[in-house]
Scaffold this motif. Sequence first.
Motif, mmCIF file in Angstrom:
data_model
loop_
_atom_site.group_PDB
_atom_site.id
_atom_site.type_symbol
_atom_site.label_atom_id
_atom_site.label_comp_id
_atom_site.label_asym_id
_atom_site.label_seq_id
_atom_site.Cartn_x
_atom_site.Cartn_y
_atom_site.Cartn_z
ATOM 1 N N MET A 248 0.809 -1.304 0.038
ATOM 2 C CA MET A 248 0.273 0.075 -0.048
ATOM 3 C C MET A 248 0.823 1.265 0.133
ATOM 4 N N ASN A 249 1.843 1.221 0.901
ATOM 5 C CA ASN A 249 2.605 2.627 1.005
ATOM 6 C C ASN A 249 3.543 2.829 -0.430
ATOM 7 N N LEU A 250 3.745 1.734 -1.221
ATOM 8 C CA LEU A 250 4.715 2.007 -2.304
ATOM 9 C C LEU A 250 3.524 2.492 -3.474
ATOM 10 N N ASN A 251 2.447 1.670 -3.180
ATOM 11 C CA ASN A 251 1.281 2.032 -4.291
ATOM 12 C C ASN A 251 1.094 3.565 -4.238
ATOM 13 N N GLU A 298 12.542 1.955 2.429
ATOM 14 C CA GLU A 298 11.708 1.183 3.396
ATOM 15 C C GLU A 298 11.531 -0.314 2.628
ATOM 16 N N TYR A 299 11.318 -0.429 1.275
ATOM 17 C CA TYR A 299 11.026 -1.663 0.757
ATOM 18 C C TYR A 299 12.216 -2.541 0.387
ATOM 19 N N LYS A 304 20.098 2.948 2.679
ATOM 20 C CA LYS A 304 19.658 4.433 3.234
ATOM 21 C C LYS A 304 20.504 5.303 2.789
ATOM 22 N N THR A 305 21.676 5.243 2.191
ATOM 23 C CA THR A 305 22.762 6.363 1.748
ATOM 24 C C THR A 305 22.435 6.755 0.302
ATOM 25 N N ALA A 306 21.656 5.886 -0.437
ATOM 26 C CA ALA A 306 21.443 5.880 -2.029
ATOM 27 C C ALA A 306 20.883 7.305 -2.324
#
Length: 308
Positions: A248-251, A298-299, A304-306
């Motif tokens: 859901m969050n990605l959508n 998150e997915y 995190k550093t990207a």
Amino acid sequence: MSNRYEAIKKRLRGSIAPVITPFKANGDIDFEKQSELIEFQIENGTHAISVTGTSGEPSSLTTEERVQVMENAIKTINGRIPFAPGTGSTNHDETMYLTKKAEEMGADAAMVIVPYYNKPNQEALYDHFKTVADSVEIPIIIYNIPGRTAQNMEVGTMARLVKDCPNIVGAKESNKDFEHVNRVLLNCGRDFLLYSGIELLCYPMLAIGGAGSISATANVEPKKIAEMHNAWEEGNIKRAQDLHFELMNLNDVLFKDTNPAPVKAALGMMGMIEPVLRKPMGLPSEALQEEIRETLVEYGKLEKTASV
């Protein structure tokens, strides 16, 4: 209905990924990247491929470019999974031409959008789709997306077309009116192939007997979307529900700007494409790109550093 259509109806189920059209920095189509994106889909369990639908920016492509994108896609797929390109446009003759080209190159089906901008009435829609369907033998999937076309194909119109055109086998409903999509199955037949084009309705569509989904999110997270369909088919309803909520969050973040801008931004961050859209489309705001980046972390799609 002929055995030919029955056979393809059994295969055109699950996650049909609407693959984006990748461009080089200069705006030319990157066919090598397109092939890589299709391989990425197949490797992650996607059940079928579509190109030159909304996610493929068809209105930014010339007619010949659309043919080239379809040809490269079918060559890459090489019969491993079904192929159902988008062949519709706001121009009737162009729609006829592209649908015939899809048939000639061996596509398994053609997805034909309700014409956008010009807002034909229901009788004109019927005439447009019947003329296209009668001109070919390839199975046709109606693409109803009123938010983009400013016109909704009514259930009665769709039911007439299904009755009068044996090769109209399904519909992609990018329609938030869930009562409408229920009535599509009621009136077009329970064996009609109904696909969700609204991400948060992909799982609910399965619950009423839908055939699957054609979700832009599959460009970024094909494995989980395919797995949701597999879990449903296997009777693992809890797993299918869990995946619905996991996605859901990605959508949500991928539809905070006009598709496919957020999807292309995400794929660019993942190092899969040059994040280029043809004008008049453009990338999302910096703020939204940062939100997309955080969601990809998150997915597990980025460290995190990207950064972009």
